[in-house]
Design a protein around this motif. Structure first.
Motif, PDB file in Angstrom:
ATOM      1  N   VAL A   1     -29.272 -54.277  53.905  1.00  0.00           N
ATOM      2  CA  VAL A   1     -30.805 -53.761  53.929  1.00  0.00           C
ATOM      3  C   VAL A   1     -31.162 -53.546  55.695  1.00  0.00           C
ATOM      4  CG1 VAL A   1     -33.291 -54.385  54.166  1.00  0.00           C
ATOM      5  CG2 VAL A   1     -32.208 -55.306  51.753  1.00  0.00           C
ATOM      6  N   MET A   2     -30.583 -52.444  56.063  1.00  0.00           N
ATOM      7  CA  MET A   2     -31.322 -52.241  57.530  1.00  0.00           C
ATOM      8  C   MET A   2     -32.727 -51.284  57.394  1.00  0.00           C
ATOM      9  SD  MET A   2     -27.596 -49.620  58.563  1.00  0.00           S
ATOM     10  CE  MET A   2     -27.556 -50.238  60.168  1.00  0.00           C
ATOM     11  N   TYR A   3     -32.760 -52.081  58.916  1.00  0.00           N
ATOM     12  CA  TYR A   3     -34.136 -51.562  59.484  1.00  0.00           C
ATOM     13  C   TYR A   3     -34.111 -51.194  60.898  1.00  0.00           C
ATOM     14  CZ  TYR A   3     -39.408 -51.506  60.947  1.00  0.00           C
ATOM     15  OH  TYR A   3     -40.641 -50.601  61.083  1.00  0.00           O
ATOM     16  N   ALA A   4     -34.494 -50.200  61.359  1.00  0.00           N
ATOM     17  CA  ALA A   4     -34.680 -49.959  63.045  1.00  0.00           C
ATOM     18  C   ALA A   4     -32.788 -50.372  63.489  1.00  0.00           C
ATOM     19  CB  ALA A   4     -35.359 -50.668  63.636  1.00  0.00           C
ATOM     20  N   GLY A   5     -32.580 -49.461  62.695  1.00  0.00           N
ATOM     21  CA  GLY A   5     -30.441 -50.122  63.187  1.00  0.00           C
ATOM     22  C   GLY A   5     -29.859 -51.462  63.367  1.00  0.00           C
ATOM     23  N   SER A   6     -30.659 -52.190  62.761  1.00  0.00           N
ATOM     24  CA  SER A   6     -30.207 -53.208  62.927  1.00  0.00           C
ATOM     25  C   SER A   6     -30.187 -53.534  60.828  1.00  0.00           C
ATOM     26  CB  SER A   6     -31.192 -54.440  63.205  1.00  0.00           C
ATOM     27  OG  SER A   6     -31.005 -53.919  64.744  1.00  0.00           O
ATOM     28  N   ILE A   7     -29.339 -55.385  61.215  1.00  0.00           N
ATOM     29  CA  ILE A   7     -29.357 -55.674  59.363  1.00  0.00           C
ATOM     30  C   ILE A   7     -30.456 -56.381  58.994  1.00  0.00           C
ATOM     31  CG2 ILE A   7     -28.473 -56.649  57.680  1.00  0.00           C
ATOM     32  CD1 ILE A   7     -25.428 -55.024  58.567  1.00  0.00           C
ATOM     33  N   CYS A   8     -31.476 -56.430  58.950  1.00  0.00           N
ATOM     34  CA  CYS A   8     -32.255 -57.658  58.024  1.00  0.00           C
ATOM     35  C   CYS A   8     -31.925 -58.588  57.162  1.00  0.00           C
ATOM     36  CB  CYS A   8     -34.023 -57.026  58.703  1.00  0.00           C
ATOM     37  SG  CYS A   8     -34.183 -56.340  57.335  1.00  0.00           S
ATOM     38  N   GLU A   9     -31.360 -58.114  56.468  1.00  0.00           N
ATOM     39  CA  GLU A   9     -30.606 -58.900  55.429  1.00  0.00           C
ATOM     40  C   GLU A   9     -29.519 -58.139  54.641  1.00  0.00           C
ATOM     41  OE1 GLU A   9     -32.800 -61.522  52.152  1.00  0.00           O
ATOM     42  OE2 GLU A   9     -34.761 -60.205  52.889  1.00  0.00           O
ATOM     43  N   GLN A  10     -29.292 -59.188  54.344  1.00  0.00           N
ATOM     44  CA  GLN A  10     -27.615 -58.550  52.871  1.00  0.00           C
ATOM     45  C   GLN A  10     -26.645 -59.922  52.521  1.00  0.00           C
ATOM     46  OE1 GLN A  10     -25.742 -58.987  57.758  1.00  0.00           O
ATOM     47  NE2 GLN A  10     -23.706 -58.611  55.964  1.00  0.00           N
ATOM     48  N   GLY A  11     -26.147 -59.608  51.292  1.00  0.00           N
ATOM     49  CA  GLY A  11     -26.101 -60.662  50.027  1.00  0.00           C
ATOM     50  C   GLY A  11     -25.802 -59.913  48.648  1.00  0.00           C
ATOM     51  N   THR A  12     -25.900 -60.791  48.583  1.00  0.00           N
ATOM     52  CA  THR A  12     -25.297 -60.229  46.649  1.00  0.00           C
ATOM     53  C   THR A  12     -26.389 -59.677  45.937  1.00  0.00           C
ATOM     54  OG1 THR A  12     -26.095 -61.988  45.625  1.00  0.00           O
ATOM     55  CG2 THR A  12     -23.445 -61.764  46.059  1.00  0.00           C
ATOM     56  N   ALA A  13     -26.427 -58.135  45.351  1.00  0.00           N
ATOM     57  CA  ALA A  13     -27.584 -57.594  45.084  1.00  0.00           C
ATOM     58  C   ALA A  13     -28.588 -58.740  44.278  1.00  0.00           C
ATOM     59  CB  ALA A  13     -27.068 -56.500  44.158  1.00  0.00           C
ATOM     60  N   ASP A  14     -27.777 -58.961  43.468  1.00  0.00           N
ATOM     61  CA  ASP A  14     -28.560 -60.670  42.747  1.00  0.00           C
ATOM     62  C   ASP A  14     -29.456 -61.175  44.037  1.00  0.00           C
ATOM     63  OD1 ASP A  14     -27.981 -59.840  39.838  1.00  0.00           O
ATOM     64  OD2 ASP A  14     -26.829 -61.646  39.930  1.00  0.00           O
ATOM     65  N   GLU A  15     -28.973 -61.737  44.560  1.00  0.00           N
ATOM     66  CA  GLU A  15     -29.629 -63.008  45.654  1.00  0.00           C
ATOM     67  C   GLU A  15     -31.119 -61.388  46.224  1.00  0.00           C
ATOM     68  OE1 GLU A  15     -29.672 -65.558  47.255  1.00  0.00           O
ATOM     69  OE2 GLU A  15     -28.468 -66.662  46.056  1.00  0.00           O
ATOM     70  N   ILE A  16     -30.851 -60.243  46.846  1.00  0.00           N
ATOM     71  CA  ILE A  16     -31.113 -59.121  47.165  1.00  0.00           C
ATOM     72  C   ILE A  16     -32.961 -58.918  46.897  1.00  0.00           C
ATOM     73  CG2 ILE A  16     -31.695 -57.098  48.818  1.00  0.00           C
ATOM     74  CD1 ILE A  16     -30.352 -59.016  50.589  1.00  0.00           C
ATOM     75  N   PHE A  17     -32.300 -58.658  45.310  1.00  0.00           N
ATOM     76  CA  PHE A  17     -33.322 -58.472  44.130  1.00  0.00           C
ATOM     77  C   PHE A  17     -34.819 -59.752  43.776  1.00  0.00           C
ATOM     78  CE2 PHE A  17     -31.351 -54.526  43.909  1.00  0.00           C
ATOM     79  CZ  PHE A  17     -32.086 -53.906  43.720  1.00  0.00           C
ATOM     80  N   TYR A  18     -33.551 -60.755  43.352  1.00  0.00           N
ATOM     81  CA  TYR A  18     -34.383 -61.931  43.197  1.00  0.00           C
ATOM     82  C   TYR A  18     -34.923 -62.865  44.533  1.00  0.00           C
ATOM     83  CZ  TYR A  18     -32.582 -59.932  38.879  1.00  0.00           C
ATOM     84  OH  TYR A  18     -32.439 -58.420  38.161  1.00  0.00           O
ATOM     85  N   ASN A  19     -34.250 -62.988  45.055  1.00  0.00           N
ATOM     86  CA  ASN A  19     -34.422 -63.941  46.368  1.00  0.00           C
ATOM     87  C   ASN A  19     -34.749 -63.508  47.859  1.00  0.00           C
ATOM     88  OD1 ASN A  19     -34.203 -66.575  47.742  1.00  0.00           O
ATOM     89  ND2 ASN A  19     -32.266 -66.929  47.713  1.00  0.00           N
ATOM     90  N   PRO A  20     -35.491 -62.561  47.884  1.00  0.00           N
ATOM     91  CA  PRO A  20     -35.344 -61.903  49.148  1.00  0.00           C
ATOM     92  C   PRO A  20     -35.795 -62.607  49.690  1.00  0.00           C
ATOM     93  CG  PRO A  20     -37.187 -60.630  47.400  1.00  0.00           C
ATOM     94  CD  PRO A  20     -36.244 -61.402  46.883  1.00  0.00           C
ATOM     95  N   GLN A  21     -35.495 -62.632  50.979  1.00  0.00           N
ATOM     96  CA  GLN A  21     -36.127 -63.822  52.560  1.00  0.00           C
ATOM     97  C   GLN A  21     -36.599 -63.069  53.908  1.00  0.00           C
ATOM     98  OE1 GLN A  21     -36.719 -66.827  51.670  1.00  0.00           O
ATOM     99  NE2 GLN A  21     -35.502 -66.855  49.700  1.00  0.00           N
ATOM    100  N   HIS A  22     -36.405 -61.694  54.373  1.00  0.00           N
ATOM    101  CA  HIS A  22     -36.713 -61.042  55.270  1.00  0.00           C
ATOM    102  C   HIS A  22     -38.473 -60.546  54.747  1.00  0.00           C
ATOM    103  CE1 HIS A  22     -37.247 -58.066  58.871  1.00  0.00           C
ATOM    104  NE2 HIS A  22     -35.876 -59.366  59.637  1.00  0.00           N
ATOM    105  N   GLU A  23     -39.202 -60.571  55.328  1.00  0.00           N
ATOM    106  CA  GLU A  23     -40.493 -59.897  55.376  1.00  0.00           C
ATOM    107  C   GLU A  23     -40.621 -58.494  55.111  1.00  0.00           C
ATOM    108  OE1 GLU A  23     -43.554 -61.548  54.702  1.00  0.00           O
ATOM    109  OE2 GLU A  23     -42.091 -63.328  54.989  1.00  0.00           O
ATOM    110  N   TYR A  24     -39.675 -57.826  55.937  1.00  0.00           N
ATOM    111  CA  TYR A  24     -39.204 -56.442  55.441  1.00  0.00           C
ATOM    112  C   TYR A  24     -38.735 -55.930  54.334  1.00  0.00           C
ATOM    113  CZ  TYR A  24     -37.427 -51.332  55.516  1.00  0.00           C
ATOM    114  OH  TYR A  24     -36.998 -49.855  55.471  1.00  0.00           O
ATOM    115  N   THR A  25     -37.863 -57.025  53.537  1.00  0.00           N
ATOM    116  CA  THR A  25     -36.901 -56.584  52.588  1.00  0.00           C
ATOM    117  C   THR A  25     -38.076 -57.282  50.982  1.00  0.00           C
ATOM    118  OG1 THR A  25     -35.215 -57.333  52.981  1.00  0.00           O
ATOM    119  CG2 THR A  25     -35.230 -57.101  50.737  1.00  0.00           C
TER     120      THR A  25
END
Length: 332
Positions: free
Chosen positions: A227-251
């Motif tokens: 997940v990118m915002y303003a040229g930086s990575i704010c969150e990265q992980g497996t699809a399951d982690e990102i969809f079911y356990n998002p941790q960044h407020e933008y995600t």
């Protein structure tokens, strides 16, 4: 060893108004046979990341010499145009958003397919013609012999995108970059194109970088997500982690702004404000001006990219605060 390894990638553009830091020190890797999704709003740096890998950037762009892009162990940053010509098409291919602007309207589909094959392989003209026909059949273009003689404007949008996929795969690349490949298509054709890419990916055992703002596409296609915002990575992980356990407020904001079939009563909540002006970047977290959970530290310092678990990383002060509080509670 990863098929593609990107470390500390910085890509900037020197324009009249100043220096635009479009990609700010991102790092990730891609394994053979995996699908990596890169998501974010327009201007987040998704496409610039892809174009940096292929080095097809505007003349005003600069990739920092401190950056590293290794493909199968070979360093591409500073490698030069001669090396990149052997990489593009042969090892890494790209499909763009709108095939009508990518295909030349003055040449037939067959001519353009054959030209790509002749340029990137050792096949002769006769073999290239046979390969072009074979590729159109592979991507399920109906009446392929007829299509070879037609011009791009004579084909539908979905058909043109299939031709682009055929062209990208004709040289059997290790990595296929798909830059918003279905945005210009209607929903039915979009589903067909994604299904086609999925089956071809398995058949060729190639890796795919899927650049999109559509989280539905990511859920359907991707093994891992950035997940990118303003040229930086704010969150990265497996699809399951990102969809079911998002941790960044933008995600979390992205997830809350899309409808779900499971919870029809859930109210959609858009992310307020507009994406950051890259010429006037704030001091702290770039998402802080739009973040409802922003704290004082968010406006002063950029958070570190920290590990959530083995398959998941994030750069968010709120996550760090919650993790520290949980750790403190566990020790009481």
């Amino acid at each position: 060893m990863a098929l593609l390894e990107v470390k500390n990638l910085h890509t900037s553009f020197n324009i009249d108004a100043g220096i635009v830091n479009a990609v700010n020190g991102i790092s990730f890797f891609l394994e053979r046979g995996k699908v990596l999704g890169i998501v974010g709003e327009s201007g987040s740096g998704k496409s610039v990341t892809a174009y940096s890998i292929m080095q097809i950037l505007a003349p005003t762009a600069t990739i920092s010499p401190d950056s590293s892009i290794k493909l199968d162990g070979q360093e591409l940053v500073g490698a030069g145009e001669k090396v990149m010509k052997t990489v593009r098409g042969n090892k890494v291919s790209i499909i763009f958003q709108d095939p009508m602007t990518s295909l030349n309207p003055t040449y037939t589909v067959g001519h353009q397919l054959e030209e790509a094959i002749l340029l990137h392989t050792n096949r002769n003209k006769k073999q290239a013609k046979a390969r072009a026909l074979e590729m159109l059949k592979l991507v399920n273009v109906n009446e392929p012999e007829k299509r070879l003689k037609q011009y791009p404007h004579e084909l539908s949008g979905g058909m043109r995108q299939r031709v682009m996929i055929a062209m990208a795969l004709a040289c059997e690349p290790d990595i296929l970059i798909a830059d918003e490949p279905t945005t210009a298509l209607d929903v039915t054709i979009q589903a067909q194109i994604l299904e086609l890419m999925k089956s071809l990916q398995k058949e060729f055992n190639m890796a795919i970088i899927m650049i999109t703002h559509d989280l539905g596409v990511v859920a359907q296609m991707c093994d891992e997500v950035i997940v990118m915002y303003a040229g930086s990575i704010c969150e990265q992980g497996t699809a399951d982690e990102i969809f079911y356990n998002p941790q960044h407020e933008y995600t979390k904001g992205l997830m809350n702004s899309i409808p779900t079939v499971d919870d029809e009563k859930r109210k959609l909540k858009p992310i307020t404000g507009t994406p950051i002006d890259l010429l006037n970047m704030p001091k702290g977290c770039p998402f802080a001006p739009r973040c409802e959970a922003a704290m004082k530290i968010c406006t002063r310092e950029c958070p570190e990219n920290v590990r959530v678990n083995e398959w998941h990383r994030t750069a968010c002060w709120m996550y760090i605060k919650n993790a520290l509080e949980k750790e403190g509670a566990d020790h009481e």
